[in-house]
Scaffold this motif. Structure first.
Motif, PDB file in Angstrom:
ATOM      1  N   TRP A   2      43.683  51.702  44.356  1.00  0.00           N
ATOM      2  CA  TRP A   2      43.704  51.035  45.655  1.00  0.00           C
ATOM      3  C   TRP A   2      43.490  52.079  46.742  1.00  0.00           C
ATOM      4  N   ARG A   3      42.758  51.689  47.751  1.00  0.00           N
ATOM      5  CA  ARG A   3      42.410  52.636  48.811  1.00  0.00           C
ATOM      6  C   ARG A   3      43.099  52.312  50.133  1.00  0.00           C
ATOM      7  N   GLN A   4      43.360  51.041  50.339  1.00  0.00           N
ATOM      8  CA  GLN A   4      43.904  50.650  51.631  1.00  0.00           C
ATOM      9  C   GLN A   4      44.537  49.264  51.535  1.00  0.00           C
ATOM     10  N   ILE A   5      45.642  49.081  52.208  1.00  0.00           N
ATOM     11  CA  ILE A   5      46.256  47.750  52.330  1.00  0.00           C
ATOM     12  C   ILE A   5      46.444  47.480  53.812  1.00  0.00           C
ATOM     13  N   GLY A  44      51.091  36.937  57.654  1.00  0.00           N
ATOM     14  CA  GLY A  44      49.986  35.984  57.541  1.00  0.00           C
ATOM     15  C   GLY A  44      48.932  36.508  56.591  1.00  0.00           C
ATOM     16  N   PHE A  45      47.967  37.241  57.127  1.00  0.00           N
ATOM     17  CA  PHE A  45      46.845  37.713  56.322  1.00  0.00           C
ATOM     18  C   PHE A  45      47.172  39.056  55.675  1.00  0.00           C
ATOM     19  N   PHE A  46      46.698  39.219  54.429  1.00  0.00           N
ATOM     20  CA  PHE A  46      46.934  40.440  53.654  1.00  0.00           C
ATOM     21  C   PHE A  46      45.629  40.822  52.973  1.00  0.00           C
ATOM     22  N   GLU A  47      45.302  42.105  52.976  1.00  0.00           N
ATOM     23  CA  GLU A  47      44.075  42.551  52.304  1.00  0.00           C
ATOM     24  C   GLU A  47      44.321  43.863  51.577  1.00  0.00           C
ATOM     25  N   LEU A  48      43.823  43.929  50.370  1.00  0.00           N
ATOM     26  CA  LEU A  48      43.892  45.180  49.599  1.00  0.00           C
ATOM     27  C   LEU A  48      42.473  45.600  49.248  1.00  0.00           C
ATOM     28  N   ASP A  49      42.133  46.830  49.596  1.00  0.00           N
ATOM     29  CA  ASP A  49      40.833  47.395  49.234  1.00  0.00           C
ATOM     30  C   ASP A  49      41.023  48.354  48.076  1.00  0.00           C
ATOM     31  N   ALA A  50      40.190  48.219  47.057  1.00  0.00           N
ATOM     32  CA  ALA A  50      40.262  49.133  45.915  1.00  0.00           C
ATOM     33  C   ALA A  50      38.865  49.646  45.617  1.00  0.00           C
ATOM     34  N   ALA A 105      51.369  47.722  44.619  1.00  0.00           N
ATOM     35  CA  ALA A 105      49.906  47.784  44.541  1.00  0.00           C
ATOM     36  C   ALA A 105      49.471  48.640  43.355  1.00  0.00           C
ATOM     37  N   GLY A 106      50.149  49.758  43.159  1.00  0.00           N
ATOM     38  CA  GLY A 106      49.817  50.627  42.027  1.00  0.00           C
ATOM     39  C   GLY A 106      49.977  49.900  40.703  1.00  0.00           C
ATOM     40  N   ARG A 107      51.056  49.130  40.599  1.00  0.00           N
ATOM     41  CA  ARG A 107      51.277  48.360  39.363  1.00  0.00           C
ATOM     42  C   ARG A 107      50.175  47.319  39.171  1.00  0.00           C
ATOM     43  N   ALA A 108      49.830  46.622  40.263  1.00  0.00           N
ATOM     44  CA  ALA A 108      48.809  45.578  40.162  1.00  0.00           C
ATOM     45  C   ALA A 108      47.462  46.153  39.746  1.00  0.00           C
ATOM     46  N   MET A 109      47.125  47.314  40.289  1.00  0.00           N
ATOM     47  CA  MET A 109      45.818  47.906  39.998  1.00  0.00           C
ATOM     48  C   MET A 109      45.646  48.210  38.513  1.00  0.00           C
ATOM     49  N   HIS A 114      46.442  46.449  36.130  1.00  0.00           N
ATOM     50  CA  HIS A 114      46.112  45.240  35.362  1.00  0.00           C
ATOM     51  C   HIS A 114      44.828  44.554  35.823  1.00  0.00           C
ATOM     52  N   LEU A 115      44.397  44.838  37.044  1.00  0.00           N
ATOM     53  CA  LEU A 115      43.276  44.071  37.598  1.00  0.00           C
ATOM     54  C   LEU A 115      41.916  44.715  37.356  1.00  0.00           C
TER      55      LEU A 115
END
Lengths: 115, 270
Positions: free
Chosen positions: B216-219, A69-75, B204-208, B210-211
């Protein structure tokens, strides 16, 4: 011109720290409708977040966790949230100060209308 | 289908005796198409049984399929064909570790680290294995207070509370370095779950890149039966899973505490 998603996007973009929100096709990563602040790379966020969401969904299913359902990525430079159903994904791009709990509730509620 | 996979498939179709099956099999494996990768790899191996990289590929896909006996056999074949092959030593090291044979794990991981001293995941894994073998530490470390015996599989038990909570530290190849994931019937499926979910961090590493969001720190994501949180850690990725009934905020706290635990125990070389 308004789309079926205009009201949803208008509500999401008003949240604190949200810089863009989109409804995206999960399979092709293309934007169906969006509300973006100037400077937000909507196409890139749409394509890459849809791909990431798809990967998470497939991996979770393969690991026996069921549907995602929900997905979140923190950068370091912000957050990306996604929630999907029926090949549609709501993508929200936000700054770190955004209230993700509130966004999550609103995104999951909006998903019900995708059924 | 990615352009790479399409192009490699076309090359192999045009010349079935081509060794491009190794690249194609690996690309399919990394994209999560494990059964297709398996067919490509085993057919290629039939034609090229003397190629160490073909056996290595079949071994890695066997791991993804949970066929550890086949993986071991293939990596042993690699070492017969190419003594000192780093990938095979690493694979056998992690496999021995998973199966609780710390002595053999240390031997293989040590040899792999000699072959590739820059691989941080090997150094971390070797530290873990050695920590589980306090009596076998080199004499030159000198007499110190007795080292706590750490079973890498139970490394995160002190931070995990409720039933169904699990934490795993994976290296950059998706191998389990520490932690476990027990099903209700007691089986440890950490290797399977880790192999599936480590691909998310790769993506995630690939996406970072380009964005423009930095690292990225956390998923965190919620599935029907579990909530999952992951973060980069000690050259790999740390993954925490909890039943869906556990609040998402608590899962994030579990991740943070597990990260601290991993860093405290294994992060000396990270």
């Amino acid at each position: 011109m308004t789309s079926p998603f205009s009201a949803l996007l208008s509500a999401l973009i008003r949240h604190r720290g949200v810089t863009g929100c989109m409804v995206v096709g999960e399979a092709d990563g293309k934007i169906i409708d969006s509300s973006l602040q100037i400077g937000v790379k909507g196409d890139a966020f749409a394509a890459l977040t849809a791909s990431l969401y798809r990967k998470a969904r497939r991996a979770a299913a393969a690991a026996g966790f069921g549907a995602t359902g929900f997905f979140e990525l923190d950068a370091d430079g912000g957050r990306v949230c996604a929630a999907g159903r029926n090949d549609l994904v709501i993508v929200v791009v936000a700054e770190a100060r955004a209230n993700v709990g509130l966004l999550r509730v609103e995104m999951l509620k909006a998903l019900e209308s995708f059924a | 289908m990615s352009d790479d996979i399409r192009s490699l498939s076309e090359t192999l179709a045009a010349d079935p005796s081509s060794v491009v099956f190794v690249q194609l099999g690996e690309a399919l494996r990394r994209s999560g198409q494990v059964e297709l990768a398996w067919r490509v790899a085993t057919r290629g191996l039939d034609r090229h049984a003397q190629r160490a990289d073909a056996h290595d590929l079949v071994a890695r896909i066997a791991i993804d399929r949970g066929d550890f006996a086949r993986a071991r056999a293939e990596w042993e074949a690699v070492l017969t064909l190419s003594p000192g092959h780093g990938g095979a030593q690493k694979g056998l090291g992690f496999l021995s570790f998973q199966q609780g044979d710390m002595e053999e794990a240390a031997r293989y991981l040590g040899a792999a680290l000699v072959a590739d001293p820059t691989d941080e995941s090997l150094a971390t894994a070797l530290d873990t294995v050695r920590a589980a073998q306090p009596d076998r530490r080199p004499i030159e470390e000198g007499p110190t207070e007795p080292a706590p015996v750490v079973d890498a599989r139970t490394l995160f038990n002190e931070v995990l509370g409720g039933a169904g909570e699990a934490a795993m530290l994976l290296d950059s190849d998706g191998y389990v370095v520490a932690g476990q994931y027990r099903t209700e019937d007691g089986r440890d499926v950490a290797a399977d779950v880790g192999a599936q979910l480590s691909g998310v961090s790769d993506e995630a590493g690939r996406a970072m890149r380009h964005l423009g969001l930095g690292r990225w720190r956390q998923i965190v994501f919620e599935a029907d039966t579990a909530s999952v949180a992951m973060a980069p850690s000690t050259g790999g990725v740390l993954l925490v899973a909890a039943p869906r009934t556990v609040p998402l905020g608590y899962v994030r706290r579990l991740l943070e505490r597990s990260l601290e635990r991993a860093t405290r125990s294994l992060g000396r070389r990270a």
